[in-house]
Write an enzyme that holds these catalytic residues in place. Structure first.
Site, short mmCIF file in Angstrom:
data_model
loop_
_atom_site.label_atom_id
_atom_site.label_comp_id
_atom_site.label_asym_id
_atom_site.label_seq_id
_atom_site.Cartn_x
_atom_site.Cartn_y
_atom_site.Cartn_z
N GLY A 1 13.20 46.08 11.66
CA GLY A 1 13.73 47.17 12.48
C GLY A 1 12.99 47.28 13.87
CE1 TYR B 1 8.16 45.99 10.75
CE2 TYR B 1 7.66 47.32 12.49
CZ TYR B 1 8.48 46.94 11.42
OH TYR B 1 9.77 47.31 11.48
NE ARG B 2 0.00 39.16 11.31
CZ ARG B 2 0.50 38.22 10.86
NH1 ARG B 2 0.94 38.02 9.54
NH2 ARG B 2 0.87 37.00 11.35
CG ASP C 1 1.06 36.35 6.04
OD1 ASP C 1 1.24 37.31 5.37
OD2 ASP C 1 1.49 36.24 7.18
C1 LIG Z 1 0.59 45.01 3.19
C2 LIG Z 1 1.97 44.38 3.83
C3 LIG Z 1 1.99 43.92 5.29
C4 LIG Z 1 3.28 43.38 5.89
N1 LIG Z 1 2.95 43.13 7.05
C5 LIG Z 1 3.99 42.77 7.77
C6 LIG Z 1 4.03 42.34 9.16
O1 LIG Z 1 3.09 41.88 9.58
N2 LIG Z 1 5.32 42.00 9.83
C7 LIG Z 1 6.41 42.37 9.27
O2 LIG Z 1 7.59 42.02 9.86
N3 LIG Z 1 6.59 42.54 7.95
C8 LIG Z 1 5.43 42.94 7.32
N4 LIG Z 1 5.38 43.55 6.11
C9 LIG Z 1 6.58 43.61 5.51
C10 LIG Z 1 7.54 44.98 6.12
O3 LIG Z 1 6.67 45.98 6.04
C11 LIG Z 1 8.82 45.17 5.33
O4 LIG Z 1 9.82 44.13 5.41
C12 LIG Z 1 9.61 46.27 5.81
O5 LIG Z 1 10.63 46.60 4.90
C13 LIG Z 1 9.86 46.55 6.90
O6 LIG Z 1 10.62 47.50 7.27
P1 LIG Z 1 11.83 47.67 8.31
O7 LIG Z 1 13.08 46.90 7.44
O8 LIG Z 1 11.95 49.29 8.60
O9 LIG Z 1 11.46 46.79 9.52
C14 LIG Z 1 4.17 43.84 5.38
C15 LIG Z 1 4.42 44.37 4.03
C16 LIG Z 1 3.20 44.59 3.27
C17 LIG Z 1 3.50 45.08 1.75
#
Ligand SMILES: Cc1cc2nc3c(=O)[nH]c(=O)nc-3n(C[C@H](O)[C@H](O)[C@H](O)COP(=O)(O)O)c2cc1C
Ligand SMILES: [Mn+2]
Length: 491
Positions: free
Chosen positions: A197, A178-179, A289
């Protein structure tokens, strides 16, 4: 052997001609994006900016910036140490196919596999390179070359972090990418979208009412598989570090944090420790984005940093998102390939799937199925809309098993030939990606499924379905033999 850390992976990329060093001074504000975007669009290498600087802040950073490290199919294969992502899928298939042993010999045969599974669990270690420097006083993010990616971005953003939290409800770990928008030297935003999550953990903190703060640790730069694990849409409560261990065939080594009760990869480059606070919710964004549009300013918790641990000479890792294709397309591609066998376990009728780069993952998924009963395509749509990750899919196109989903010409040709739109398009309502900008409401909107399979009499299609045109094989053979001598189409 798997890569121990980011450096080992970089060395491998360099040997393969997949990493280019830039000795020129390049500004973290916009300039790095412009260079990386051009390289990305041309299918170029990973880049190590050795001399990041900021004209605005009058800083020459001593820490280099790595970007685009997973930005091609080849680099993704190198990261996963495989000749083809299909091999990774096969390993997952094998694991899922493990049958209970029947006799003594079966049991003996299974032992190595079980031992292998056991060996994937993260391993706690006492110390690691990420503890070479521990900063508790004078904490500052200003030492890192953090990019402002696009002109209208709300500030500088850490774009490729691994955010580690523990569920206040179950005590289980989650790791997500997450950024983090930099607010000041020791505070950032925490952009976990509501379906993710980390956000769920934060909600449990509120529900339980046992405190207002939740501990968070953020790792930046680790071995490539551990980094990739943060973007995988794993089921809730399945530890990303465990899954990373499985993918890299070696456990991820973890060390305890200094100021929070969490563990982080021992071989990380940089770790930020701190907390989020239910009482400190701030505006975050805008941010250019991965949809190719700016996501608008919204409210997210602030992340307060209590300690920074790092290597003596850390490498800062970044990524940019924006108009496709970019590095994240290849991450999505890896996710697609790795998860296909898992999807097939639940839905054996699924043959293949594809998410074209321009569909930004959640806007378009094409899926081929072996159709066995009337309405089968709709069953598959409903099932996909219920899965983590795939739940966001705005347009789902279901085709028959004999359509190559990776060939968009074939998909377009066959899918649009096969539909009577009013009959074959299914609308539904549900949660949508938080980045979705066209839906009627944030996070809630409609989805469309297109049943582009051949229609059957048992589905009420009583007309004759025509046959696909194909040449007689005997004639083909005869012309093949003649072909060269005809001297047509010579270059
Ligand atoms: C480069 C990149 C940046 C991302 N930035 C975000 C973000 O800022 N916020 C977010 O919720 N997901 C972001 N994602 C997507 C999450 O990393 C992705 O949904 C991940 O499965 C989340 O893990 P979780 O299910 O454990 O929360 C990003 C993905 C990538 C590839
Ligand atoms: Mn997760």
């Amino acid at each position: 052997m798997s890569y121990k850390d980011l450096r080992e992976f970089m060395a491998q990329l360099e040997r393969e001609g997949e990493l280019k060093r830039l000795a020129a001074e390049v500004d973290v504000d916009l300039e790095m994006t412009e260079i990386t975007d051009r390289v990305s669009k041309a299918g170029g290498p990973a880049l190590l900016f050795e001399k990041p600087r900021s004209v605005k802040d009058r800083v020459a950073y001593s820490i280099p910036l790595l970007i685009n490290m997973l930005g091609s199919k080849r680099r993704m294969e190198l990261a996963l140490q495989t000749a083809s992502l299909e091999d990774v899928a096969r390993r997952i298939d094998d694991l899922l196919d493990m049958k209970p042993p029947e006799g003594f010999f079966d049991k003996v045969r299974l032992l190595p596999k079980l031992a292998e599974v056991g060996s994937f669990f993260p391993k706690s270690v006492k110390d690691g390179p990420v503890k070479e420097v521990i900063e508790r006083e004078n904490i500052s993010l200003a030492q890192f070359p953090i990019m402002k990616c696009w002109p209208q971005d709300g500030g500088r953003f850490i774009t490729f972090p691994l955010v580690v939290t523990r569920s206040p409800k179950t005590g289980r770990r989650n790791v997500g990418c997450y950024r983090l928008q930099v607010y000041d030297e020791r505070t950032t935003g925490m952009h976990w979208q509501i379906h993710k999550g980390g956000a769920e953990h934060f909600r449990w903190l509120e529900r339980q009412g046992k405190g207002r703060r939740m501990e968070v640790a953020v790792a930046i730069g680790a071995d490539p598989v551990t980094m990739l694990s943060g973007v995988l849409p794993l089921p809730e409560d399945l530890d990303e570090f465990l899954f990373a261990g499985f993918l890299r065939k070696e456990p991820v080594e973890l060390v305890k944090c200094e100021t929070v009760d969490l563990e982080v990869p021992a071989h990380a480059e940089i770790v930020l420790e701190g907390y989020v606070d239910l009482d400190d919710i701030r505006p975050e964004g805008p941010f250019g984005d991965h949809t190719g549009y700016y996501s608008l300013e919204d409210k997210f918790p602030a992340f307060h940093i209590t300690c920074i641990t790092r290597r003596r000479d850390p490498i800062y890792v970044s990524t940019i998102v924006g108009p496709p294709p970019m590095e994240d397309y290849w991450m999505g591609y890896a996710v697609e390939r790795i998860f296909l066998p898992l999807l097939r376990k639940q839905m054996p009728e699924v043959v293949d799937m594809h998410m074209p780069a321009e569909g930004i993952f959640h806007n378009l998924m094409i899926i081929s199925i072996r159709k066995s009963y009337p309405g089968h395509a709709r069953k598959v749509m409903n099932a996909l809309w219920g899965l983590p990750g795939a739940m966001f899919t705005k347009c789902l196109v279901v085709v028959d098993h004999d359509v190559d989903v990776h060939n968009l010409r074939e998909v377009t040709w066959k899918a649009f030939n096969h539909i009577d739109p009013e009959r074959d398009i299914q609308f539904t309502l549900g949660p949508v990606d938080q980045l979705e900008h066209a839906s009627r409401l944030p996070n809630f909107g409609s989805k469309m499924g297109v049943d582009a399979t051949r229609k059957w009499p048992s589905e009420g299609f009583t007309r004759l379905w025509p046959e696909e045109i194909k040449m007689d094989p005997e004639v083909k053979k005869k012309i093949d033999a003649l072909w060269e001598s005809l001297g047509l189409l010579r270059k």
